[in-house]
Enzyme design. Sequence first.
Site, PDB file in Angstrom:
ATOM      1  N   ILE A 150       0.818  -1.226   0.000  1.00  0.00           N
ATOM      2  CA  ILE A 150       0.000   0.000   0.000  1.00  0.00           C
ATOM      3  C   ILE A 150       0.849   1.272   0.000  1.00  0.00           C
ATOM      4  CG2 ILE A 150      -0.202   0.178   2.554  1.00  0.00           C
ATOM      5  CD1 ILE A 150      -3.080   0.789   0.081  1.00  0.00           C
ATOM      6  N   SER A 187       4.663  -9.107 -14.202  1.00  0.00           N
ATOM      7  CA  SER A 187       5.519  -8.055 -14.772  1.00  0.00           C
ATOM      8  C   SER A 187       6.035  -8.407 -16.164  1.00  0.00           C
ATOM      9  CB  SER A 187       6.713  -7.843 -13.845  1.00  0.00           C
ATOM     10  OG  SER A 187       7.729  -7.116 -14.498  1.00  0.00           O
ATOM     11  N   GLU A 228       8.884  -7.911 -16.977  1.00  0.00           N
ATOM     12  CA  GLU A 228      10.233  -8.467 -16.791  1.00  0.00           C
ATOM     13  C   GLU A 228      10.239  -9.970 -17.052  1.00  0.00           C
ATOM     14  OE1 GLU A 228      13.647  -7.839 -15.564  1.00  0.00           O
ATOM     15  OE2 GLU A 228      13.148  -6.017 -16.638  1.00  0.00           O
ATOM     16  N   TYR A 261      14.721 -11.127 -10.058  1.00  0.00           N
ATOM     17  CA  TYR A 261      13.381 -10.545  -9.905  1.00  0.00           C
ATOM     18  C   TYR A 261      12.422 -11.150 -10.930  1.00  0.00           C
ATOM     19  CZ  TYR A 261       9.613  -7.115 -10.537  1.00  0.00           C
ATOM     20  OH  TYR A 261       8.385  -6.519 -10.678  1.00  0.00           O
ATOM     21  N   VAL A 276      14.696   4.489 -12.923  1.00  0.00           N
ATOM     22  CA  VAL A 276      15.412   5.424 -13.795  1.00  0.00           C
ATOM     23  C   VAL A 276      14.606   6.694 -14.110  1.00  0.00           C
ATOM     24  CG1 VAL A 276      14.789   4.490 -16.088  1.00  0.00           C
ATOM     25  CG2 VAL A 276      17.069   5.467 -15.697  1.00  0.00           C
ATOM     26  N   PRO A 289      24.113  -7.133 -14.404  1.00  0.00           N
ATOM     27  CA  PRO A 289      24.801  -8.328 -14.899  1.00  0.00           C
ATOM     28  C   PRO A 289      24.162  -8.880 -16.177  1.00  0.00           C
ATOM     29  CG  PRO A 289      24.419  -8.500 -12.534  1.00  0.00           C
ATOM     30  CD  PRO A 289      23.687  -7.277 -12.996  1.00  0.00           C
ATOM     31  N   ALA A 290      22.854  -8.724 -16.311  1.00  0.00           N
ATOM     32  CA  ALA A 290      22.162  -9.088 -17.557  1.00  0.00           C
ATOM     33  C   ALA A 290      21.102  -8.023 -17.782  1.00  0.00           C
ATOM     34  CB  ALA A 290      21.517 -10.461 -17.448  1.00  0.00           C
TER      35      ALA A 290
HETATM   36  P1  NAP Z   1       6.902  -0.310  -5.117  1.00  0.00           P
HETATM   37  O1  NAP Z   1       6.641   1.150  -5.173  1.00  0.00           O
HETATM   38  O2  NAP Z   1       8.288  -0.793  -4.879  1.00  0.00           O
HETATM   39  O3  NAP Z   1       5.936  -0.928  -3.991  1.00  0.00           O
HETATM   40  C1  NAP Z   1       6.118  -2.226  -3.491  1.00  0.00           C
HETATM   41  C2  NAP Z   1       5.681  -2.248  -2.045  1.00  0.00           C
HETATM   42  O4  NAP Z   1       5.857  -3.582  -1.529  1.00  0.00           O
HETATM   43  C3  NAP Z   1       6.479  -1.320  -1.125  1.00  0.00           C
HETATM   44  O5  NAP Z   1       5.620  -0.424  -0.472  1.00  0.00           O
HETATM   45  C4  NAP Z   1       7.135  -2.266  -0.135  1.00  0.00           C
HETATM   46  O6  NAP Z   1       7.137  -1.797   1.176  1.00  0.00           O
HETATM   47  C5  NAP Z   1       6.238  -3.478  -0.184  1.00  0.00           C
HETATM   48  N1  NAP Z   1       6.947  -4.660   0.304  1.00  0.00           N
HETATM   49  C6  NAP Z   1       8.207  -5.043  -0.020  1.00  0.00           C
HETATM   50  N2  NAP Z   1       8.522  -6.171   0.621  1.00  0.00           N
HETATM   51  C7  NAP Z   1       7.441  -6.503   1.396  1.00  0.00           C
HETATM   52  C8  NAP Z   1       7.163  -7.554   2.294  1.00  0.00           C
HETATM   53  N3  NAP Z   1       8.061  -8.506   2.569  1.00  0.00           N
HETATM   54  N4  NAP Z   1       5.954  -7.587   2.896  1.00  0.00           N
HETATM   55  C9  NAP Z   1       5.029  -6.619   2.655  1.00  0.00           C
HETATM   56  N5  NAP Z   1       5.255  -5.578   1.821  1.00  0.00           N
HETATM   57  C10 NAP Z   1       6.444  -5.530   1.196  1.00  0.00           C
HETATM   58  O7  NAP Z   1       6.383  -1.022  -6.443  1.00  0.00           O
HETATM   59  P2  NAP Z   1       5.294  -0.533  -7.527  1.00  0.00           P
HETATM   60  O8  NAP Z   1       6.024   0.113  -8.640  1.00  0.00           O
HETATM   61  O9  NAP Z   1       4.202   0.173  -6.839  1.00  0.00           O
HETATM   62  O10 NAP Z   1       4.803  -1.927  -8.081  1.00  0.00           O
HETATM   63  C11 NAP Z   1       3.722  -2.633  -7.467  1.00  0.00           C
HETATM   64  C12 NAP Z   1       3.821  -4.103  -7.865  1.00  0.00           C
HETATM   65  O11 NAP Z   1       3.729  -4.224  -9.277  1.00  0.00           O
HETATM   66  C13 NAP Z   1       5.119  -4.782  -7.474  1.00  0.00           C
HETATM   67  O12 NAP Z   1       4.814  -6.125  -7.180  1.00  0.00           O
HETATM   68  C14 NAP Z   1       5.962  -4.722  -8.733  1.00  0.00           C
HETATM   69  O13 NAP Z   1       6.911  -5.744  -8.740  1.00  0.00           O
HETATM   70  C15 NAP Z   1       4.889  -4.886  -9.782  1.00  0.00           C
HETATM   71  N6  NAP Z   1       5.146  -4.277 -11.092  1.00  0.00           N
HETATM   72  C16 NAP Z   1       5.488  -2.959 -11.189  1.00  0.00           C
HETATM   73  C17 NAP Z   1       5.672  -2.392 -12.433  1.00  0.00           C
HETATM   74  C18 NAP Z   1       6.060  -0.928 -12.575  1.00  0.00           C
HETATM   75  O14 NAP Z   1       6.510  -0.554 -13.664  1.00  0.00           O
HETATM   76  N7  NAP Z   1       5.862  -0.117 -11.553  1.00  0.00           N
HETATM   77  C19 NAP Z   1       5.471  -3.148 -13.599  1.00  0.00           C
HETATM   78  C20 NAP Z   1       5.096  -4.485 -13.461  1.00  0.00           C
HETATM   79  C21 NAP Z   1       4.915  -5.049 -12.201  1.00  0.00           C
HETATM   80  P3  NAP Z   1       8.269  -0.793   1.765  1.00  0.00           P
HETATM   81  O15 NAP Z   1       7.648   0.539   1.533  1.00  0.00           O
HETATM   82  O16 NAP Z   1       8.344  -1.229   3.173  1.00  0.00           O
HETATM   83  O17 NAP Z   1       9.516  -1.060   0.999  1.00  0.00           O
HETATM   84  N1  GDD Z   2      17.255   2.100 -12.021  1.00  0.00           N
HETATM   85  C1  GDD Z   2      18.131   2.525 -12.944  1.00  0.00           C
HETATM   86  N2  GDD Z   2      19.111   3.420 -12.572  1.00  0.00           N
HETATM   87  N3  GDD Z   2      18.022   2.067 -14.204  1.00  0.00           N
HETATM   88  C2  GDD Z   2      18.904   2.536 -15.120  1.00  0.00           C
HETATM   89  C3  GDD Z   2      19.915   3.458 -14.810  1.00  0.00           C
HETATM   90  C4  GDD Z   2      20.027   3.905 -13.464  1.00  0.00           C
HETATM   91  O1  GDD Z   2      20.884   4.705 -13.113  1.00  0.00           O
HETATM   92  N4  GDD Z   2      20.603   3.731 -15.941  1.00  0.00           N
HETATM   93  C5  GDD Z   2      20.058   3.021 -16.926  1.00  0.00           C
HETATM   94  N5  GDD Z   2      19.018   2.288 -16.438  1.00  0.00           N
HETATM   95  C6  GDD Z   2      18.199   1.331 -17.204  1.00  0.00           C
HETATM   96  C7  GDD Z   2      18.144  -0.055 -16.570  1.00  0.00           C
HETATM   97  O2  GDD Z   2      19.333  -0.794 -16.878  1.00  0.00           O
HETATM   98  C8  GDD Z   2      16.887  -0.601 -17.238  1.00  0.00           C
HETATM   99  O3  GDD Z   2      17.225  -1.141 -18.493  1.00  0.00           O
HETATM  100  C9  GDD Z   2      16.017   0.635 -17.464  1.00  0.00           C
HETATM  101  O4  GDD Z   2      16.867   1.773 -17.237  1.00  0.00           O
HETATM  102  C10 GDD Z   2      14.803   0.725 -16.529  1.00  0.00           C
HETATM  103  O5  GDD Z   2      15.246   0.502 -15.212  1.00  0.00           O
HETATM  104  P1  GDD Z   2      14.261   0.694 -13.954  1.00  0.00           P
HETATM  105  O6  GDD Z   2      13.646   2.034 -13.992  1.00  0.00           O
HETATM  106  O7  GDD Z   2      15.023   0.313 -12.729  1.00  0.00           O
HETATM  107  O8  GDD Z   2      13.059  -0.323 -14.243  1.00  0.00           O
HETATM  108  P2  GDD Z   2      13.050  -1.851 -14.716  1.00  0.00           P
HETATM  109  O9  GDD Z   2      12.567  -1.877 -16.125  1.00  0.00           O
HETATM  110  O10 GDD Z   2      14.312  -2.535 -14.409  1.00  0.00           O
HETATM  111  O11 GDD Z   2      11.934  -2.471 -13.745  1.00  0.00           O
HETATM  112  C11 GDD Z   2      10.685  -1.806 -13.543  1.00  0.00           C
HETATM  113  O12 GDD Z   2       9.756  -2.263 -14.486  1.00  0.00           O
HETATM  114  C12 GDD Z   2       9.391  -3.640 -14.393  1.00  0.00           C
HETATM  115  C13 GDD Z   2       8.381  -3.952 -15.496  1.00  0.00           C
HETATM  116  O13 GDD Z   2       9.046  -4.168 -16.704  1.00  0.00           O
HETATM  117  C14 GDD Z   2      10.225  -2.101 -12.109  1.00  0.00           C
HETATM  118  O14 GDD Z   2       9.108  -1.284 -11.829  1.00  0.00           O
HETATM  119  C15 GDD Z   2       9.828  -3.538 -11.928  1.00  0.00           C
HETATM  120  O15 GDD Z   2       9.258  -3.727 -10.626  1.00  0.00           O
HETATM  121  C16 GDD Z   2       8.797  -3.902 -13.008  1.00  0.00           C
HETATM  122  O16 GDD Z   2       8.389  -5.237 -12.889  1.00  0.00           O
END
Ligand code: NAP
Ligand code: GDD
Length: 335
Positions: free
Chosen positions: A23, A139, A141, A163, A203, A294-295
């Site tokens: 939440i 996701s 991912e 992840y 990012v 790493p990947a």
């Molecule tokens: P987020 O901002 O990182 O929120 C995730 C929440 O999960 C945080 O508030 C965190 O709490 C909580 N959490 C972590 N570990 C926990 C545990 N052991 N028990 C209970 N709560 C825990 O992520 P989001 O971007 O809102 O994403 C929501 C969900 O969608 C996630 O599952 C993410 O993997 C997935 N998702 C996100 C995206 C995207 O682009 N945003 C895309 C696809 C899927 P703390 O505040 O304590 O850290």
């Molecule tokens: N975080 C981060 N920081 N990413 C960077 C940076 C940096 O300084 N520089 C380049 N990047 C590149 C990462 O290597 C990646 O390819 C891209 O920016 C996006 O990175 P993130 O914003 O960390 O998101 P993500 O795509 O790895 O993961 C997010 O999207 C997923 C859905 O596809 C997260 O929200 C995941 O929880 C979610 O599942």
Amino acid sequence: MSHGTVESDHAGEDTRTALVTGILGMDGSHLADLLLRKGYTVYGLARRSSRESTSNIAHLEGHPRFTILAGDLTDQNSLIRALKVSGPDEIYNLAAQSFVGESWNTPEYTGNVTGLGVLRMLEAVREHGAPVRFYQASSSEMFGKMVRNPCDEDTPFYPRSPYGVAKLYGHWITKNYRESYGMFTVSGILFNHESERRGIEFVTRKITRAVAMIHAGLADHVALGNLDAKRDWGYAPDYVEAMWMMLQPDEPRDYVVATGETRSVRDFLGAAFSMIDVEDWTPFVRIDPRFFRPAEVDVLRGDASRIERDLGWRPGTPFEEWVRRMVKHDIEEIG
Ligand code: NAP
Ligand code: GDD
């Protein structure tokens, strides 16, 4: 914002109850806003250790239909208790160790929370017994090294991080509980989505905050990793609508949620810096090997035609508009 056909059936006067894990996160807080607007009673699960990072839900303090419950996806009993106390009609399982980069540092922990945590939630629902609709935050991912472009619900998975592998477990166990026990469980395979409430390690938010700092004269650069990575980026408030829509039909079905457009980190830099009238952002960006992974998932692009066809969802907010909102928000916050 999209407006699905199901919305009008429930708008305004809903008396249902939802339990939202994660939440305090970006999606959890946007979803709470949406459900409260619809009239739901909302219980949000949060770890006690995270009580300091409540800024995303600060505006909901004192709301008569909003309650925070203590719980952790690694603690089965806390989940069973949360279900008992809340008695939900719908559960949105959004909690996860959600930062891909961190998952190489803590692969076992990520597997435990992001993968096995889903199993614990599903077991808590089974233990609870009452009919509950369950949403799992899958996701893009999981597509990782995309074997087809764009990806839809039938595209094979190829995760590229601890992840992504953990999310794949959550995805399949959700499907298995649907098929084994006839439970109403769905997975939304969401592509990247962002907002003003995005965590600062991701990012987009890292860049919009840096732009605001540079604009204010408080920083002179931002250190980044792979600028060539491409993502299908959308706006989080639009995406939480899709989550809700997926729990409304009579039959559970999984959906891809995406814009269908892909942009590089470079493109994002261009859009964000243009908001402060900087055309050439290169002097403000330094490449730091620490931020390479790493990947890498080089490119992601989704095909959301199934959810548009079945539920009427479409991404509403244009890219430039939400980037503008993020930069504006960070300029105001820093100012
Ligand atoms: P987020 O901002 O990182 O929120 C995730 C929440 O999960 C945080 O508030 C965190 O709490 C909580 N959490 C972590 N570990 C926990 C545990 N052991 N028990 C209970 N709560 C825990 O992520 P989001 O971007 O809102 O994403 C929501 C969900 O969608 C996630 O599952 C993410 O993997 C997935 N998702 C996100 C995206 C995207 O682009 N945003 C895309 C696809 C899927 P703390 O505040 O304590 O850290
Ligand atoms: N975080 C981060 N920081 N990413 C960077 C940076 C940096 O300084 N520089 C380049 N990047 C590149 C990462 O290597 C990646 O390819 C891209 O920016 C996006 O990175 P993130 O914003 O960390 O998101 P993500 O795509 O790895 O993961 C997010 O999207 C997923 C859905 O596809 C997260 O929200 C995941 O929880 C979610 O599942």
